[in-house]
Design a protein around this motif. Sequence first.
Motif, mmCIF file in Angstrom:
data_model
loop_
_atom_site.group_PDB
_atom_site.id
_atom_site.type_symbol
_atom_site.label_atom_id
_atom_site.label_comp_id
_atom_site.label_asym_id
_atom_site.label_seq_id
_atom_site.Cartn_x
_atom_site.Cartn_y
_atom_site.Cartn_z
ATOM 1 N N GLU A 1 4.194 5.562 -5.538
ATOM 2 C CA GLU A 1 4.255 5.505 -6.998
ATOM 3 C C GLU A 1 3.211 6.411 -7.622
ATOM 4 O OE1 GLU A 1 4.454 2.074 -10.435
ATOM 5 O OE2 GLU A 1 2.999 1.831 -8.799
ATOM 6 N N SER A 2 1.980 6.375 -7.090
ATOM 7 C CA SER A 2 0.884 7.187 -7.627
ATOM 8 C C SER A 2 1.177 8.676 -7.479
ATOM 9 C CB SER A 2 -0.426 6.825 -6.919
ATOM 10 O OG SER A 2 -1.456 7.670 -7.338
ATOM 11 N N THR A 3 1.654 9.045 -6.296
ATOM 12 C CA THR A 3 1.950 10.459 -6.048
ATOM 13 C C THR A 3 3.064 10.948 -6.968
ATOM 14 O OG1 THR A 3 1.328 10.175 -3.724
ATOM 15 C CG2 THR A 3 2.599 12.137 -4.289
ATOM 16 N N LYS B 1 0.837 -1.209 0.000
ATOM 17 C CA LYS B 1 0.000 0.000 0.000
ATOM 18 C C LYS B 1 0.868 1.253 0.000
ATOM 19 C CE LYS B 1 -3.560 2.387 2.664
ATOM 20 N NZ LYS B 1 -4.421 2.330 3.869
ATOM 21 N N LEU C 1 2.583 1.593 -3.445
ATOM 22 C CA LEU C 1 1.668 2.050 -4.496
ATOM 23 C C LEU C 1 1.292 3.509 -4.314
ATOM 24 C CD1 LEU C 1 -0.655 -1.073 -4.863
ATOM 25 C CD2 LEU C 1 1.213 -0.345 -6.380
ATOM 26 N N LYS C 2 1.127 3.943 -3.101
ATOM 27 C CA LYS C 2 0.806 5.341 -2.837
ATOM 28 C C LYS C 2 1.956 6.250 -3.279
ATOM 29 C CE LYS C 2 -0.554 8.552 0.810
ATOM 30 N NZ LYS C 2 -0.834 8.731 2.246
ATOM 31 N N LYS D 1 4.023 9.703 -9.979
ATOM 32 C CA LYS D 1 3.617 9.738 -11.398
ATOM 33 C C LYS D 1 2.613 10.860 -11.665
ATOM 34 C CE LYS D 1 4.672 4.961 -12.606
ATOM 35 N NZ LYS D 1 4.165 3.673 -13.117
ATOM 36 N N SER D 2 1.739 11.153 -10.675
ATOM 37 C CA SER D 2 0.801 12.261 -10.838
ATOM 38 C C SER D 2 1.547 13.586 -10.906
ATOM 39 C CB SER D 2 -0.191 12.274 -9.665
ATOM 40 O OG SER D 2 -1.032 13.394 -9.747
#
Length: 382
Positions: A154-156, A148, A151-152, A158-159
């Motif tokens: 990674e998301s932050t 978790k 992934l968080k 890439k955004s």
Amino acid sequence: MKHLYIILFAMLFVGCGNDKHNEPTALETEEDHRDEITITQAQFESENMAFGNLAEFDFNEGIKVNGMIDVPPQNKSSISTFIGGYITKTPLLIGDEVKKGQLLVTLQNPEYVEIQQNYLEVAEQLNYLKSEFNRQKTLFEEQITSEKNYLKAESTYKSNLAHYNGLRKNLQMMNISPKRVEQGTISSRINLYAPIDGFVTKVNVSNGTYVSPSDIILEIVDTDHVHLELSVFEKDIMAVKKGQKIRFKIPEASDETFDAEVHLVGTTIDGASRRVQVHGHVDNEEDHFIVGMFVEAEIITESTKRIGLPKEAIINLEDGDYVLVFDAEDNHKIHLKKVKITTGKETEDILEILNSETLKDKQILVKGIGMLLSNSEGGHDH
């Protein structure tokens, strides 16, 4: 006009008077040779007469069309801005020549500063988020942290990267260097540069004008590759083929005739005018044409070579067409013989001679006939 020619040749082929002791006039005939005309050498020279021969000429059949001088779409450029602003510098006027990359106008807007500030903030955050993403990835691979958290991160990251790339692209479209912004250089102005070589044809702004992205600030046209855009009626279009010759004039500017060639024939008909667009390439693009000039053109659909003479060599009488042929020369006098001809096709200046064998190798009076006739009419009432 027929009565005029009858009177004229009555004068040409009848003696000059009842007094046989009078001196001969410049234009004289003999009663017993009604098809012969005698002129003096002095008259021949003073009225710029000249002999010529039958020659081969081009007789063209074509379609009369109208159109205009234009340039390909890639040779036109409308200058606008991606983000609105106020004009602070407009150094150019209509007619100015510009080179690709040359400064056209300068715009100013506080929004430009905000975009650069946002980019700088996102760029600084990106380094931290990238490091955090790599750290979480390593911890996840070593099973120290949860999926978790990985992934968080990674998301932050890439955004934020997408936001960074979007702002970077905005700056590039505004002609602002992202690298300079990252170094701390922020400007409230942007410059617009010429995308092509050409000439300024429209200037729609002045200093202080606010322009939005939908406004056209300037227009530049590259005239190195001008062409013809012609409109052909539906009834004629089937006769038009690629490669056919075009002869055209610009009636408002010159009497000169220019050459072009059919390059593309449109495949659709305008519903209102029932016309088809035909694109023509100009043979000599060095001629000084201005985009938008109206042209009158003829598309040559058939061309043949035929034996003919200039129209000014032909005399039209009630019983037919004639030319004057050299017969003999003596005592400073030139003797001409009237020969009947049969004509065929014609152009603006040339007539086809069908009985050309009659005149083969003959010297024909091709210049000065008009002056000769005019002089002969001088002292007579009609």
